[in-house]
Design a protein around this motif. Sequence first.
Motif, PDB file in Angstrom:
ATOM      1  N   GLU A   1       0.834  -1.210   0.000  1.00  0.00           N
ATOM      2  CA  GLU A   1       0.000   0.000   0.000  1.00  0.00           C
ATOM      3  C   GLU A   1       0.864   1.253   0.000  1.00  0.00           C
ATOM      4  OE1 GLU A   1      -3.871  -1.671   2.532  1.00  0.00           O
ATOM      5  OE2 GLU A   1      -2.352  -0.459   3.528  1.00  0.00           O
ATOM      6  N   ASN A   2       2.047   1.116   0.584  1.00  0.00           N
ATOM      7  CA  ASN A   2       2.951   2.262   0.695  1.00  0.00           C
ATOM      8  C   ASN A   2       4.151   2.104  -0.219  1.00  0.00           C
ATOM      9  OD1 ASN A   2       1.841   3.906   3.101  1.00  0.00           O
ATOM     10  ND2 ASN A   2       1.732   1.776   3.752  1.00  0.00           N
ATOM     11  N   ARG A   3       3.940   1.457  -1.304  1.00  0.00           N
ATOM     12  CA  ARG A   3       5.027   1.126  -2.227  1.00  0.00           C
ATOM     13  C   ARG A   3       5.880   2.347  -2.568  1.00  0.00           C
ATOM     14  NH1 ARG A   3       4.487  -1.572  -8.230  1.00  0.00           N
ATOM     15  NH2 ARG A   3       6.728  -1.904  -8.474  1.00  0.00           N
ATOM     16  N   GLY A   4       7.200   2.155  -2.461  1.00  0.00           N
ATOM     17  CA  GLY A   4       8.114   3.245  -2.792  1.00  0.00           C
ATOM     18  C   GLY A   4       8.426   4.138  -1.598  1.00  0.00           C
ATOM     19  N   ARG A   5       7.646   3.985  -0.530  1.00  0.00           N
ATOM     20  CA  ARG A   5       7.893   4.791   0.670  1.00  0.00           C
ATOM     21  C   ARG A   5       8.590   3.952   1.716  1.00  0.00           C
ATOM     22  NH1 ARG A   5       2.343   6.971   2.520  1.00  0.00           N
ATOM     23  NH2 ARG A   5       3.321   6.794   4.567  1.00  0.00           N
TER      24      ARG A   5
ATOM     25  N   ASN B   1      19.340  -8.328   1.423  1.00  0.00           N
ATOM     26  CA  ASN B   1      18.822  -7.030   1.860  1.00  0.00           C
ATOM     27  C   ASN B   1      18.448  -6.107   0.718  1.00  0.00           C
ATOM     28  OD1 ASN B   1      19.075  -7.769   4.452  1.00  0.00           O
ATOM     29  ND2 ASN B   1      20.971  -6.624   4.835  1.00  0.00           N
ATOM     30  N   GLU B   2      19.017  -6.374  -0.438  1.00  0.00           N
ATOM     31  CA  GLU B   2      18.677  -5.550  -1.598  1.00  0.00           C
ATOM     32  C   GLU B   2      17.527  -6.200  -2.355  1.00  0.00           C
ATOM     33  OE1 GLU B   2      19.788  -2.493  -2.314  1.00  0.00           O
ATOM     34  OE2 GLU B   2      20.705  -2.741  -0.342  1.00  0.00           O
ATOM     35  N   GLY B   3      16.753  -6.973  -1.628  1.00  0.00           N
ATOM     36  CA  GLY B   3      15.676  -7.780  -2.189  1.00  0.00           C
ATOM     37  C   GLY B   3      14.950  -7.208  -3.399  1.00  0.00           C
ATOM     38  N   LYS B   4      14.427  -8.107  -4.182  1.00  0.00           N
ATOM     39  CA  LYS B   4      13.695  -7.738  -5.387  1.00  0.00           C
ATOM     40  C   LYS B   4      12.404  -7.002  -5.016  1.00  0.00           C
ATOM     41  CE  LYS B   4      12.245 -10.559  -9.174  1.00  0.00           C
ATOM     42  NZ  LYS B   4      12.049 -11.984  -9.482  1.00  0.00           N
ATOM     43  N   TYR B   5      11.822  -7.396  -3.902  1.00  0.00           N
ATOM     44  CA  TYR B   5      10.553  -6.797  -3.500  1.00  0.00           C
ATOM     45  C   TYR B   5      10.683  -5.912  -2.265  1.00  0.00           C
ATOM     46  CZ  TYR B   5       8.673 -10.099  -6.834  1.00  0.00           C
ATOM     47  OH  TYR B   5       8.421 -10.792  -7.970  1.00  0.00           O
ATOM     48  N   ILE B   6      11.274  -6.484  -1.223  1.00  0.00           N
ATOM     49  CA  ILE B   6      11.379  -5.731   0.026  1.00  0.00           C
ATOM     50  C   ILE B   6      12.825  -5.315   0.248  1.00  0.00           C
ATOM     51  CG2 ILE B   6      11.014  -5.754   2.511  1.00  0.00           C
ATOM     52  CD1 ILE B   6       8.944  -7.990   2.044  1.00  0.00           C
TER      53      ILE B   6
ATOM     54  N   THR C   1      15.739  -3.337   2.431  1.00  0.00           N
ATOM     55  CA  THR C   1      16.075  -2.825   3.760  1.00  0.00           C
ATOM     56  C   THR C   1      16.675  -1.447   3.607  1.00  0.00           C
ATOM     57  OG1 THR C   1      16.627  -5.064   4.464  1.00  0.00           O
ATOM     58  CG2 THR C   1      17.390  -3.280   5.872  1.00  0.00           C
ATOM     59  N   VAL C   2      16.143  -0.484   4.327  1.00  0.00           N
ATOM     60  CA  VAL C   2      16.737   0.848   4.326  1.00  0.00           C
ATOM     61  C   VAL C   2      17.432   0.996   5.665  1.00  0.00           C
ATOM     62  CG1 VAL C   2      16.315   3.313   4.070  1.00  0.00           C
ATOM     63  CG2 VAL C   2      14.869   1.664   2.863  1.00  0.00           C
ATOM     64  N   ARG C   3      18.745   0.943   5.627  1.00  0.00           N
ATOM     65  CA  ARG C   3      19.531   0.798   6.863  1.00  0.00           C
ATOM     66  C   ARG C   3      19.229   1.886   7.877  1.00  0.00           C
ATOM     67  NH1 ARG C   3      25.445  -1.674   6.651  1.00  0.00           N
ATOM     68  NH2 ARG C   3      25.002  -1.705   8.851  1.00  0.00           N
TER      69      ARG C   3
ATOM     70  N   ILE D   1      16.589   2.667   9.171  1.00  0.00           N
ATOM     71  CA  ILE D   1      15.240   3.234   9.127  1.00  0.00           C
ATOM     72  C   ILE D   1      14.170   2.141   9.124  1.00  0.00           C
ATOM     73  CG2 ILE D   1      13.662   4.801   7.960  1.00  0.00           C
ATOM     74  CD1 ILE D   1      16.083   6.151   6.690  1.00  0.00           C
ATOM     75  N   GLY D   2      14.181   1.345   8.086  1.00  0.00           N
ATOM     76  CA  GLY D   2      13.113   0.356   8.030  1.00  0.00           C
ATOM     77  C   GLY D   2      13.092  -0.394   6.715  1.00  0.00           C
ATOM     78  N   TYR D   3      11.922  -0.540   6.140  1.00  0.00           N
ATOM     79  CA  TYR D   3      11.766  -1.339   4.928  1.00  0.00           C
ATOM     80  C   TYR D   3      10.928  -0.593   3.884  1.00  0.00           C
ATOM     81  CZ  TYR D   3      13.413  -5.051   7.957  1.00  0.00           C
ATOM     82  OH  TYR D   3      14.154  -5.814   8.825  1.00  0.00           O
ATOM     83  N   LYS D   4      11.173  -0.997   2.645  1.00  0.00           N
ATOM     84  CA  LYS D   4      10.454  -0.328   1.553  1.00  0.00           C
ATOM     85  C   LYS D   4      10.099  -1.375   0.498  1.00  0.00           C
ATOM     86  CE  LYS D   4      12.547   2.326  -1.772  1.00  0.00           C
ATOM     87  NZ  LYS D   4      13.393   3.463  -2.192  1.00  0.00           N
ATOM     88  N   MET D   5       8.904  -1.280  -0.017  1.00  0.00           N
ATOM     89  CA  MET D   5       8.527  -2.131  -1.147  1.00  0.00           C
ATOM     90  C   MET D   5       8.983  -1.445  -2.412  1.00  0.00           C
ATOM     91  SD  MET D   5       6.890  -4.899  -1.955  1.00  0.00           S
ATOM     92  CE  MET D   5       5.374  -5.490  -1.288  1.00  0.00           C
ATOM     93  N   ARG D   6       9.722  -2.190  -3.226  1.00  0.00           N
ATOM     94  CA  ARG D   6      10.234  -1.608  -4.456  1.00  0.00           C
ATOM     95  C   ARG D   6       9.134  -1.354  -5.472  1.00  0.00           C
ATOM     96  NH1 ARG D   6      15.685  -1.702  -5.357  1.00  0.00           N
ATOM     97  NH2 ARG D   6      16.900  -2.890  -3.859  1.00  0.00           N
TER      98      ARG D   6
END
Length: 236
Positions: A177-181, A220-225, A227-229, A231-236
């Motif tokens: 829902e928050n893709r890219g954020r 951590n550089e996952g295709k979908y999720i 990791t933003v060191r 801070i948290g996580y982001k959906m690509r």
Amino acid sequence: MQKILIIEDEPNIRELVLYNLNQNGYKGLAAEDGLQGLSMVREKKPDLILLDIMLPGKNGYDICKELRAEGNKTPVIMLTAKNEEIDKVLGLEFGADDYISKPFGIRELMARIKAVLRRYENGTEQETAQNGTGKAGGAGFAIGELVINVERHEVKLADKTLELTLKEFDLLRVLAENRGRVMTRDQLLDKVWGFEYIGETRTVDVHVRYLRKKLGDEDNEGKYIQTVRGIGYKMR
Ligand code: CA
């Protein structure tokens, strides 16, 4: 009055928790081994279960699995003693709703109980509301080969259906829902586990790890999720 059953073989913990349940406006019930616990759940129908893991008779994992298998949805908070237990509780599908590590403070335990009961009540209300109108959101997401159908609670990867736990599904949905954020761990805790949750951010990390494994997204550089060191996580 809501009934809360503690299944715990250590008398000190059992008695202390029982006393405090009764002091805090609940009707406390107690069982000292797995078999007695299981039969009390069936007979007394508690509103919530506090479940120790290492128990004589039948262990906490098996009790939880057995209850869920017979369609019993009573919320369960696991009482865990060791780190390995925490990982197991979080990662596998016993159907527990939360956990608290020993030793725990009574205030924290009461806050967890309250939060789980509230979440459970909201959940059943939502279900009723949706059944009443006969329609649910119907939204969905497609991200590369990943397709998330919110209405049907279904996730497919390259046309293969993935078996996700409830929390893994919610986590994936919130990220999508928050893709890219970038979502912080606290935001994810709030959105997936609820505002009342006094959780550890580690809960988020463990769930992300299992979710990634199922998505075939191991690094951590996952295709979908991603990791933003720090801070948290982001959906690509
Ligand atoms: Ca024990």
